[in-house]
Design a protein around this motif. Sequence first.
Motif, PDB file in Angstrom:
ATOM      1  N   ARG A 126       0.821  -1.215   0.000  1.00 42.94           N
ATOM      2  CA  ARG A 126       0.000   0.000   0.000  1.00 42.94           C
ATOM      3  C   ARG A 126       0.856   1.267   0.000  1.00 42.94           C
ATOM      4  O   ARG A 126       0.325   2.374   0.053  1.00 42.94           O
ATOM      5  N   ARG A 127       2.175   1.121  -0.023  1.00 45.98           N
ATOM      6  CA  ARG A 127       3.060   2.301  -0.008  1.00 45.98           C
ATOM      7  C   ARG A 127       3.879   2.419  -1.293  1.00 45.98           C
ATOM      8  O   ARG A 127       4.992   2.936  -1.289  1.00 45.98           O
ATOM      9  N   VAL A 128       3.345   1.919  -2.398  1.00 47.17           N
ATOM     10  CA  VAL A 128       4.022   2.086  -3.691  1.00 47.17           C
ATOM     11  C   VAL A 128       3.554   3.428  -4.260  1.00 47.17           C
ATOM     12  O   VAL A 128       2.558   3.514  -4.966  1.00 47.17           O
ATOM     13  N   TYR A 129       4.272   4.464  -3.875  1.00 44.84           N
ATOM     14  CA  TYR A 129       3.838   5.821  -4.199  1.00 44.84           C
ATOM     15  C   TYR A 129       4.432   6.313  -5.514  1.00 44.84           C
ATOM     16  O   TYR A 129       5.580   6.035  -5.830  1.00 44.84           O
ATOM     17  N   PRO A 148       3.266  -2.506 -11.890  1.00 48.53           N
ATOM     18  CA  PRO A 148       3.956  -3.801 -11.886  1.00 48.53           C
ATOM     19  C   PRO A 148       4.617  -4.088 -13.234  1.00 48.53           C
ATOM     20  O   PRO A 148       4.052  -3.773 -14.284  1.00 48.53           O
ATOM     21  N   VAL A 149       5.800  -4.660 -13.187  1.00 52.41           N
ATOM     22  CA  VAL A 149       6.589  -4.868 -14.406  1.00 52.41           C
ATOM     23  C   VAL A 149       5.964  -5.920 -15.320  1.00 52.41           C
ATOM     24  O   VAL A 149       6.134  -5.884 -16.534  1.00 52.41           O
ATOM     25  N   GLY A 150       5.206  -6.864 -14.721  1.00 52.04           N
ATOM     26  CA  GLY A 150       4.603  -7.924 -15.536  1.00 52.04           C
ATOM     27  C   GLY A 150       4.948  -9.293 -14.985  1.00 52.04           C
ATOM     28  O   GLY A 150       5.471  -9.408 -13.875  1.00 52.04           O
ATOM     29  N   PRO A 151       4.656 -10.355 -15.733  1.00 50.53           N
ATOM     30  CA  PRO A 151       4.971 -11.705 -15.265  1.00 50.53           C
ATOM     31  C   PRO A 151       6.469 -11.888 -15.002  1.00 50.53           C
ATOM     32  O   PRO A 151       7.312 -11.432 -15.784  1.00 50.53           O
ATOM     33  N   VAL A 152       6.772 -12.541 -13.901  1.00 51.22           N
ATOM     34  CA  VAL A 152       8.153 -12.713 -13.419  1.00 51.22           C
ATOM     35  C   VAL A 152       8.515 -14.200 -13.445  1.00 51.22           C
ATOM     36  O   VAL A 152       7.689 -15.050 -13.113  1.00 51.22           O
ATOM     37  N   ALA A 153       9.750 -14.494 -13.826  1.00 59.48           N
ATOM     38  CA  ALA A 153      10.313 -15.848 -13.663  1.00 59.48           C
ATOM     39  C   ALA A 153      11.349 -15.779 -12.555  1.00 59.48           C
ATOM     40  O   ALA A 153      12.261 -14.945 -12.608  1.00 59.48           O
ATOM     41  N   ALA A 154      11.201 -16.626 -11.543  1.00 59.23           N
ATOM     42  CA  ALA A 154      12.109 -16.614 -10.391  1.00 59.23           C
ATOM     43  C   ALA A 154      12.729 -17.988 -10.213  1.00 59.23           C
ATOM     44  O   ALA A 154      12.055 -19.012 -10.361  1.00 59.23           O
ATOM     45  N   PHE A 155      14.007 -17.991  -9.894  1.00 62.56           N
ATOM     46  CA  PHE A 155      14.759 -19.242  -9.733  1.00 62.56           C
ATOM     47  C   PHE A 155      15.436 -19.211  -8.365  1.00 62.56           C
ATOM     48  O   PHE A 155      16.211 -18.295  -8.085  1.00 62.56           O
ATOM     49  N   SER A 156      15.122 -20.195  -7.523  1.00 56.72           N
ATOM     50  CA  SER A 156      15.696 -20.176  -6.167  1.00 56.72           C
ATOM     51  C   SER A 156      16.429 -21.486  -5.886  1.00 56.72           C
ATOM     52  O   SER A 156      16.093 -22.526  -6.448  1.00 56.72           O
ATOM     53  N   PRO A 157      17.448 -21.457  -5.001  1.00 56.16           N
ATOM     54  CA  PRO A 157      18.306 -22.615  -4.766  1.00 56.16           C
ATOM     55  C   PRO A 157      17.863 -23.450  -3.558  1.00 56.16           C
ATOM     56  O   PRO A 157      16.881 -23.130  -2.887  1.00 56.16           O
ATOM     57  N   GLY A 171       7.953  -9.874  -3.065  1.00 52.91           N
ATOM     58  CA  GLY A 171       8.138  -8.651  -3.847  1.00 52.91           C
ATOM     59  C   GLY A 171       7.269  -8.617  -5.088  1.00 52.91           C
ATOM     60  O   GLY A 171       6.581  -7.628  -5.366  1.00 52.91           O
ATOM     61  N   ALA A 172       7.280  -9.724  -5.837  1.00 52.54           N
ATOM     62  CA  ALA A 172       6.527  -9.763  -7.094  1.00 52.54           C
ATOM     63  C   ALA A 172       5.031  -9.649  -6.838  1.00 52.54           C
ATOM     64  O   ALA A 172       4.335  -8.837  -7.461  1.00 52.54           O
ATOM     65  N   LEU A 173       4.514 -10.467  -5.916  1.00 53.66           N
ATOM     66  CA  LEU A 173       3.063 -10.488  -5.690  1.00 53.66           C
ATOM     67  C   LEU A 173       2.572  -9.192  -5.055  1.00 53.66           C
ATOM     68  O   LEU A 173       1.510  -8.681  -5.418  1.00 53.66           O
ATOM     69  N   GLU A 469      10.999  -2.129  -5.534  1.00 55.99           N
ATOM     70  CA  GLU A 469      11.277  -1.351  -6.748  1.00 55.99           C
ATOM     71  C   GLU A 469      11.668  -2.261  -7.917  1.00 55.99           C
ATOM     72  O   GLU A 469      11.377  -1.964  -9.079  1.00 55.99           O
ATOM     73  N   ALA A 470      12.328  -3.379  -7.602  1.00 54.60           N
ATOM     74  CA  ALA A 470      12.789  -4.307  -8.645  1.00 54.60           C
ATOM     75  C   ALA A 470      11.635  -4.870  -9.468  1.00 54.60           C
ATOM     76  O   ALA A 470      11.849  -5.341 -10.588  1.00 54.60           O
ATOM     77  N   TYR A 471      10.414  -4.843  -8.912  1.00 50.03           N
ATOM     78  CA  TYR A 471       9.252  -5.411  -9.612  1.00 50.03           C
ATOM     79  C   TYR A 471       8.319  -4.345 -10.161  1.00 50.03           C
ATOM     80  O   TYR A 471       7.175  -4.626 -10.501  1.00 50.03           O
ATOM     81  N   LEU A 472       8.813  -3.096 -10.243  1.00 49.37           N
ATOM     82  CA  LEU A 472       7.976  -1.988 -10.699  1.00 49.37           C
ATOM     83  C   LEU A 472       8.577  -1.297 -11.920  1.00 49.37           C
ATOM     84  O   LEU A 472       9.796  -1.143 -12.028  1.00 49.37           O
TER      85      LEU A 472
END
Length: 481
Positions: A126-129, A148-157, A171-173, A469-472
């Motif tokens: 709610r604070r994405v100003y 929002p930047v759009g659909p994201v692909a994430a890879f985790s170990p 972050g993405a959601l 910010e990385a997802y905006l």
Amino acid sequence: MSAPQHHHAYRCPELLIAGAWRRGGGERRQTIVNPADGQTLDELALASAKDLQDTLRASAEGFELWRRVPAHQRGERLARGVARLRERCEHIATLLTLEQGKPLAEARAECLMAADLIQWYAEEARRVYGRVVPARQPDSRMTVLKQPVGPVAAFSPWNFPLVLSARKLGGALAAGCSIVLKGAEETPASVAAMVACLAEELPPGALQLVYGVPAEVSETLIASPVIRKLSFTGSVPVGRHLAQLAGRHLKRITLELGGHAPVIVCEDADLARAVPLMVAHKFRNAGQACLAPTRFYVARRLYGDFIDAFAQASRALVLGPGLAPGTQMGPLANQRRRAAVLDLIERSVQRGARRLASEAPAGGCFVAPTLLADAPQDLPAMQDEPFGPVACVAPFDQLDEAIARANDNAYGLAGYLFTDSAKAILKVSERLEVGSLAINGLGVSVPEAPFGGVKDSGHGSESGIEGMEAYLDTRFTHFVA
């Protein structure tokens, strides 16, 4: 191959595609092994090419649905998923310990940290100003919006599968993106259990989970015009490869890669307080942590006392299966890691390091906590990330020398300093080449602050407002009445 011996609590998950759990349609299977005893837990069915295409289609549709949900409602929905994650923590932690090996207390802590991360992002939604820019002409308005930047692909170990996935999911959601998570094939069940907690609150396709042949999954997702952003946590070689793929398709990318964290221990440091902290942090998750303190540069006056105290505390650690009560350090996650760590120790000893270590339990993927003393700067274990229960220590005479040696490494993720000198604190915090620095403590990763590295340790940040910010995307609008 013998039939899987199912542990009462362990089943491999299915894939989550377009809001439904379904068995992977690929021909390949991945055997999931308990690293504490080498027993097969189950077999994971991997994604087919069709599964991945269905995932991409659903991600585009899920994004259109999810981005329209107002930010405060997105936050509330994520918060309900987080509450479910906390309720199911004991079950999820047990799965994590079975498939990854870490002690149950560490698995519980990881599950709760993952919940904290997603909760923070849920509140931040709610604070994405945006902002209003003073207009250049009458009867007009200039605004800057974050979208929002759009659909994201994430890879985790596999080393911290819950926390490192949660950083990306949260972050993405929260930003309003849909996300396809490729979890680590070695630790599928714990991540799927976390994803299930969140997915109940989301439209189909907003959150999807796949497991597959890593190269096939990454190449398919990154090449698709649906995917607008990548986030990867893992090794430097794979990070380089994904960055090249992302560059070819002009996709935004966040990379959190390896680390080889330096620790500078000045002569006014309180060893009685510092050493137990450092030992606990170094050997957490059997040293399989990119922010683990690993290269210790100790003022010469304290050097002998430091080695004695560190070796003694390391030998006192209780090694054993992660589910056994009282275990303080479990096995490494797989035999590949065990072989690599033993080889690194052996090469370092041949180059002149003095090994101080206890015995490791027989069977499973255990390696004893090991201190390599009198480590020259070109020692293999000083240059290559051990990603295991190995620490190196060398003396220094001048602080400038310690800083120079700490910076003489390709990595720059986390660093640590123990001193009460304001002058030393100022000098190290200005000159040490790291993304995160802890002074007289070890907290370098919290949900509300950025986490990321410099040099080969990556690019961009996760967590904190930087992680959001990385997802905006940023849009400027100029309206003339």
